[in-house]
Motif scaffolding. Sequence first.
Motif, mmCIF file in Angstrom:
data_model
loop_
_atom_site.group_PDB
_atom_site.id
_atom_site.type_symbol
_atom_site.label_atom_id
_atom_site.label_comp_id
_atom_site.label_asym_id
_atom_site.label_seq_id
_atom_site.Cartn_x
_atom_site.Cartn_y
_atom_site.Cartn_z
ATOM 1 N N PHE A 31 0.884 -1.157 -0.287
ATOM 2 C CA PHE A 31 -0.334 0.076 0.239
ATOM 3 C C PHE A 31 1.424 0.529 0.404
ATOM 4 O O PHE A 31 2.061 1.376 0.544
ATOM 5 C CB PHE A 31 -1.361 -0.011 1.229
ATOM 6 N N HIS A 32 0.892 2.147 -0.798
ATOM 7 C CA HIS A 32 1.548 3.535 -0.927
ATOM 8 C C HIS A 32 0.779 4.423 -0.906
ATOM 9 O O HIS A 32 -0.381 4.736 -1.710
ATOM 10 C CB HIS A 32 1.931 3.400 -2.589
ATOM 11 N N PRO A 33 0.728 4.835 0.470
ATOM 12 C CA PRO A 33 -0.140 6.501 1.190
ATOM 13 C C PRO A 33 0.344 7.255 -0.039
ATOM 14 O O PRO A 33 1.119 7.536 -0.701
ATOM 15 C CB PRO A 33 0.059 6.415 2.244
ATOM 16 N N THR A 34 -0.216 8.416 -0.254
ATOM 17 C CA THR A 34 -0.297 9.596 -1.265
ATOM 18 C C THR A 34 -0.705 10.908 -0.213
ATOM 19 O O THR A 34 -0.758 11.930 -0.601
ATOM 20 C CB THR A 34 -1.462 9.717 -2.780
ATOM 21 N N ASP A 35 -0.896 10.645 1.493
ATOM 22 C CA ASP A 35 -1.358 11.697 1.940
ATOM 23 C C ASP A 35 0.426 12.110 2.668
ATOM 24 O O ASP A 35 1.596 11.747 2.210
ATOM 25 C CB ASP A 35 -2.509 11.424 2.856
ATOM 26 N N ASP A 36 0.047 12.766 4.086
ATOM 27 C CA ASP A 36 1.900 12.982 4.628
ATOM 28 C C ASP A 36 2.003 11.322 4.930
ATOM 29 O O ASP A 36 3.183 11.705 6.224
ATOM 30 C CB ASP A 36 1.386 14.581 5.435
ATOM 31 N N VAL A 37 1.702 10.623 5.225
ATOM 32 C CA VAL A 37 2.188 9.334 5.868
ATOM 33 C C VAL A 37 3.321 8.762 4.537
ATOM 34 O O VAL A 37 2.758 8.411 3.729
ATOM 35 C CB VAL A 37 0.970 8.011 5.593
ATOM 36 N N VAL A 38 4.614 9.137 4.931
ATOM 37 C CA VAL A 38 5.517 8.968 3.884
ATOM 38 C C VAL A 38 5.466 7.306 3.373
ATOM 39 O O VAL A 38 5.787 6.998 2.766
ATOM 40 C CB VAL A 38 6.639 9.441 4.798
ATOM 41 N N ASN A 39 5.427 6.461 4.761
ATOM 42 C CA ASN A 39 6.230 5.273 4.222
ATOM 43 C C ASN A 39 5.153 4.475 3.473
ATOM 44 O O ASN A 39 3.156 4.315 4.050
ATOM 45 C CB ASN A 39 6.504 4.702 5.524
ATOM 46 N N SER A 40 5.619 3.271 2.930
ATOM 47 C CA SER A 40 4.381 2.121 2.433
ATOM 48 C C SER A 40 4.391 1.225 2.996
ATOM 49 O O SER A 40 5.323 1.176 4.572
ATOM 50 C CB SER A 40 4.762 2.094 0.400
ATOM 51 N N VAL A 41 3.030 0.077 3.258
ATOM 52 C CA VAL A 41 2.882 -0.961 3.839
ATOM 53 C C VAL A 41 3.444 -2.130 2.986
ATOM 54 O O VAL A 41 2.175 -2.063 1.927
ATOM 55 C CB VAL A 41 1.651 -0.107 4.467
ATOM 56 N N VAL A 42 4.021 -2.939 3.427
ATOM 57 C CA VAL A 42 4.556 -4.563 2.578
ATOM 58 C C VAL A 42 3.966 -5.632 3.220
ATOM 59 O O VAL A 42 4.130 -5.234 4.992
ATOM 60 C CB VAL A 42 5.244 -4.617 2.453
ATOM 61 N N ILE A 43 2.859 -6.205 3.324
ATOM 62 C CA ILE A 43 2.877 -7.801 4.015
ATOM 63 C C ILE A 43 2.828 -8.716 3.701
ATOM 64 O O ILE A 43 2.131 -8.607 3.048
ATOM 65 C CB ILE A 43 0.835 -7.501 5.019
ATOM 66 N N ALA A 44 3.427 -9.446 4.145
ATOM 67 C CA ALA A 44 3.930 -11.070 3.823
ATOM 68 C C ALA A 44 3.159 -12.067 4.917
ATOM 69 O O ALA A 44 3.340 -11.581 5.669
ATOM 70 C CB ALA A 44 5.155 -11.204 3.168
ATOM 71 N N ARG A 45 2.950 -13.637 4.671
ATOM 72 C CA ARG A 45 2.738 -14.629 5.259
ATOM 73 C C ARG A 45 4.006 -15.334 4.702
ATOM 74 O O ARG A 45 4.910 -15.863 3.472
ATOM 75 C CB ARG A 45 1.068 -14.442 5.519
#
Length: 319
Positions: free
Chosen positions: A261-275
Motif C-alpha cells: 500500500f502506497h499512501p499519497t498523503d503525509d504518511v511517508v512510508n509504504s506498507v508491505v504485508i507478507a505471510r
Amino acid sequence: MACKNNLVVKQIIDLYDQISKLESLKPSKNVDNLFGKLVSTCLPTDTNIDVTKMSEEVKDMRSNLIKLCGEAEGYLEQHFSTILGSLLQEDQNPLDHLNIFPYYNNYLKLGKLEFDLLSQHSSNVPNKIAFVGSGPMPLTSIVLAKFHLPNTTFHNFDIDSHANTLASALVSRDPDLSKRMFFHTTDVLNATEGLDEYDVVFLAALVGMDKEAKVKAIEHLEKHMAPGAVLMLRSAHALRAFLYPVVDSSDLKGFQLLTIFHPTDDVVNSVVIARKLGGSSTNGVNGTRGCMFMPCNCSKVHAIMNNRCKKNKMISVIE
C-alpha cells in the motif's frame, strides 16, 4: 514531465549537499528546517520517478541521504523521548503527552492503516507482536497497543540499550502498557530462539539501511519465524524512496506477498504485508486460534484521503 522530475531531483541533491555539511544532525532550527524542506519535496507521488533507473551518482547520493535521514530521525526520537521521560519526575504519564512529538499524528494514521490492512489478511487478533528496530520512541507499538490491540503483548527489539532504556521509561508509568510492552536489547541477526512465538513481526524502515542489509534481515526472519506468521514492513514509493529504503517483492523469498500500500498523503512510508509460507491464513502461531478481529474502516478513510490515487494504482493486493 522529465524536466519536472529533473528539477525535483536537483532540489533533493541541493538539500543533500546542505544536510551533508551540517556539523550535527541533532534537532536544531537549521536541521529541522532542512529536513522539513526535504520531506516536503519528496512527498508528491504523482511522478514517474524510478530511483533504480537513475545515474550511479544519484544512486550513491540517495544511499547516503537515507543514512543521514535515519541518523537524524534517531536523534529526533531520542530528543523527544528524553523530554517525555523527564515528566516522570513530575509524577506524570509520558504517554499523555505524546502529541509534542512532531510526527505523532502521522503515526496515528499509519497505525490505523496497518491495523486495518492486517485485519484484512487475518481473522485472528495476534496474541504476541514483535517490533524489530523499535528505537527510543516505539510509537507504532504504543499506538497499536493503546488504540487497536488492547489484549496483545508487544516485544520491542533494538540493538541500542540506551534507546530501550528511554523507551521503557515512556511506558513505565502507564498501568496498562507497562504490563504489555517488553524491551529486548539485541541485534535482530542474533535473535533466533523465540521468533517463532510471534503472530506478527514488524521490521522497522531503518533496520537495514541498504538493500543488502535489508534482505539479510528479511532472510533471517524468514528462517526463524513460524509458518503462517505475518511480516509487516515499511517501504517507500516514488520520491519518498530518497528518504527510506525500498522493499521489493523479490526481497521476500519464503513469504507470500499479501499487500503493498502506497499512501499519497503525509504518511511517508509504504506498507508491505507478507505471510511466512507453510502455515494457515486462519490460524495463529502453532495452530492456535485467537479472538476475531473487529476491522476498522481506516482503509476506506485512507482511500478518501488518497483520492489522488487514480483508480487505486497506488494499491497492490495479491490474493
